[in-house]
Design an enzyme around this catalytic site. Structure first.
Site, short mmCIF file in Angstrom:
data_model
loop_
_atom_site.label_atom_id
_atom_site.label_comp_id
_atom_site.label_asym_id
_atom_site.label_seq_id
_atom_site.Cartn_x
_atom_site.Cartn_y
_atom_site.Cartn_z
N LYS A 1 -7.97 -25.83 20.29
CA LYS A 1 -7.94 -27.09 19.55
C LYS A 1 -7.76 -28.22 20.56
CE LYS A 1 -7.78 -28.32 15.11
NZ LYS A 1 -8.46 -27.62 14.01
N GLY B 1 -6.29 -32.68 -5.36
CA GLY B 1 -7.06 -33.31 -4.29
C GLY B 1 -8.53 -33.05 -4.52
P1 NAI Z 1 -10.62 -35.27 1.83
O1 NAI Z 1 -9.86 -36.28 2.64
O2 NAI Z 1 -12.06 -35.45 1.62
O3 NAI Z 1 -9.93 -35.12 0.39
C1 NAI Z 1 -8.57 -35.06 0.19
C2 NAI Z 1 -8.28 -35.64 -1.18
O4 NAI Z 1 -6.89 -35.47 -1.43
C3 NAI Z 1 -8.57 -37.12 -1.29
O5 NAI Z 1 -9.30 -37.37 -2.47
C4 NAI Z 1 -7.18 -37.78 -1.33
O6 NAI Z 1 -7.15 -38.96 -2.13
C5 NAI Z 1 -6.37 -36.68 -1.95
N1 NAI Z 1 -4.95 -36.74 -1.63
C6 NAI Z 1 -4.38 -37.08 -0.46
N2 NAI Z 1 -3.04 -36.95 -0.54
C7 NAI Z 1 -2.78 -36.51 -1.79
C8 NAI Z 1 -1.60 -36.16 -2.48
N3 NAI Z 1 -0.42 -36.24 -1.89
N4 NAI Z 1 -1.72 -35.75 -3.77
C9 NAI Z 1 -2.92 -35.65 -4.37
N5 NAI Z 1 -4.07 -35.95 -3.76
C10 NAI Z 1 -4.00 -36.37 -2.49
O7 NAI Z 1 -10.28 -33.87 2.54
P2 NAI Z 1 -11.10 -32.53 2.40
O8 NAI Z 1 -12.10 -32.43 3.49
O9 NAI Z 1 -11.51 -32.34 0.98
O10 NAI Z 1 -9.98 -31.45 2.77
C11 NAI Z 1 -8.96 -31.13 1.84
C12 NAI Z 1 -8.01 -30.15 2.49
O11 NAI Z 1 -8.72 -28.98 2.91
C13 NAI Z 1 -7.33 -30.68 3.76
O12 NAI Z 1 -6.03 -30.13 3.85
C14 NAI Z 1 -8.18 -30.10 4.88
O13 NAI Z 1 -7.44 -29.95 6.08
C15 NAI Z 1 -8.53 -28.75 4.30
N6 NAI Z 1 -9.75 -28.17 4.85
C16 NAI Z 1 -10.93 -28.85 4.74
C17 NAI Z 1 -12.09 -28.31 5.26
C18 NAI Z 1 -13.41 -28.98 5.10
O14 NAI Z 1 -14.45 -28.34 5.33
N7 NAI Z 1 -13.45 -30.26 4.71
C19 NAI Z 1 -12.07 -27.01 5.97
C20 NAI Z 1 -10.78 -26.34 5.96
C21 NAI Z 1 -9.66 -26.94 5.43
#
Ligand code: NAI
Length: 370
Positions: free
Chosen positions: A83, A185
């Site tokens: 990383k 989320g």
């Molecule tokens: P994103 O940033 O697109 O979506 C996250 C969502 O969660 C947003 O809509 C935000 O408003 C909401 N959010 C933030 N804090 C919050 C809270 N305390 N309570 C409720 N909602 C909240 O992120 P993404 O890409 O969808 O990733 C989501 C999770 O999955 C993250 O933890 C990320 O590290 C993990 N992840 C994502 C991958 C990917 O391919 N995008 C791959 C592996 C893990």
């Protein structure tokens, strides 16, 4: 209390090594952590963030690179754990950012393929394209000519397969119709996941810090919105954390009213002991680094030239059968699914690489999908 120094943080770490460099034009500390290269070249995303102290960035790099070791070993992909953290002193303007990415690309080249990277928190596919101007050790730029690729839909597909596997293990049927799944989320992963669940007949509940996003997704999948204050106490079959990490801890676990926790968020457990706490409450936990590996898997397979996309999707869907084996081992050995996943990954690490000639990024390209 005195604060930890770089040396304090590095002292207990048992990884391969860390490349530390100060980028003087931007004042950024660069930490490239290579945790393990048993299975192949260290591979893991490029995180860019403003930390209170650069030491916190180093700590993140070490912890996240170890997580990547287990993620790749769980998939049995020929990569090691690595990383990079770019601990920036403040948000950078476009020119500064581009300069930093190009200099980071040159640094990558100096490692000669022992480490390769991709987009992560705080960086974008556009950053990867900038790095790709000077370095070949970057994935997620889709052959460099077909435009950027978003891993999130593949991550969502893998999580969907994982939820079905968990439901089958718990209820003896993978049928989701009538099952309630709470997606916390609804961003890049949560929104398409909600869509898959609704298509499969599940009753979808959603929550998001962004109320408009929650409304939009709930409408699209005929689901309901749960107010952020009621997330943990809401009754559901499956709680799918897809927002932030550490939502499972000593405060929230006693509140949960679900049978299964299976979602995309990284580092869902505040501590490793929280896996036992979930087991003690009879809640089935799908280890995060196994269920959320679909994006990394798809990135790699596409980079290696696997076609068509349906073949990539089928490989991502295999996350479901992998989780089933983990749940079975966990039941057989009376340990938590987290421990079962770790044991499986450790067995793979002890076995070593299937093809020992693939030790650098360059060696792997084009060979893995044979
Ligand atoms: P994103 O940033 O697109 O979506 C996250 C969502 O969660 C947003 O809509 C935000 O408003 C909401 N959010 C933030 N804090 C919050 C809270 N305390 N309570 C409720 N909602 C909240 O992120 P993404 O890409 O969808 O990733 C989501 C999770 O999955 C993250 O933890 C990320 O590290 C993990 N992840 C994502 C991958 C990917 O391919 N995008 C791959 C592996 C893990």
């Amino acid at each position: 209390m005195s604060e930890s120094t770089f040396l304090d943080i590095l002292e207990p770490w048992d990884g391969v090594g860390v490349l530390v460099r100060r980028d003087h034009p931007t004042g950024t500390w660069i930490f490239v952590a290579i945790h393990d290269d048993t299975l192949g070249p260290a591979t893991g995303g490029l995180r860019m963030k403003v930390y209170d102290r650069p030491e916190d960035g180093l700590r993140d790099a070490l912890r996240l690179s170890e997580g990547m070791t287990y993620k790749w070993a769980a998939m049995d992909f020929p990569f090691g754990g690595g990383k990079t953290v770019l601990a920036i002193p403040r948000p950078l303007d476009d020119d500064e950012r581009r300069g930093l990415m190009l200099r980071f690309g040159a640094l990558l080249n100096s490692l000669g393929g022992r480490y390769g990277t991709g987009a992560d928190l705080g960086t974008t596919t556009r950053d990867m394209q900038t790095i790709a101007e000077v370095s070949e050790y970057v994935i997620g730029v889709h052959g460099r000519s077909e435009g950027p690729m978003d891993p999130s839909p593949f991550t969502a597909l893998g999580v969907f397969a994982g939820i079905r596997a968990a439901v089958e293990h718990r209820f003896d049927s993978a049928d989701l119709s009538g099952r309630s799944v709470f997606v916390q989320g609804v961003g890049a992963v949560g929104a398409p996941l909600a869509g898959h669940l609704a298509d499969a007949g599940a009753r979808v509940l959603v929550s998001d810090a962004d109320a408009a996003a929650a409304d939009r997704v709930a409408r699209a999948c005929s689901g309901s919105v749960i107010a952020p204050g009621h997330v943990y106490s809401t009754e559901c079959d499956v709680y799918a954390p897809c927002a932030v990490g550490a939502t499972l801890n000593t405060r929230t676990i006693p509140e949960l009213r679900c049978s299964i926790v299976a979602g995309a968020a990284n580092n869902q457990l505040e501590t490793r002991e929280d896996a036992e706490r979930l087991s003690e409450r009879g809640i089935l936990y799908a280890p995060d680094y196994v269920i959320n590996g679909g994006g990394a898997m798809a990135f790699t397979l596409i980079y290696q030239g696997l076609e068509p996309i349906s073949a990539v999707e089928n490989r991502v869907l295999s996350i479901g059968s992998h989780l089933k084996r983990i749940f079975e081992e966990s039941a057989r050995t009376a340990c938590s699914p987290l421990e079962a996943a770790r044991s499986q990954a450790e067995r793979t690490l002890r076995r070593g690489p299937l093809d020992s000639e693939m030790s650098t990024f360059g060696d792997i390209q084009g060979r893995f999908t044979r």
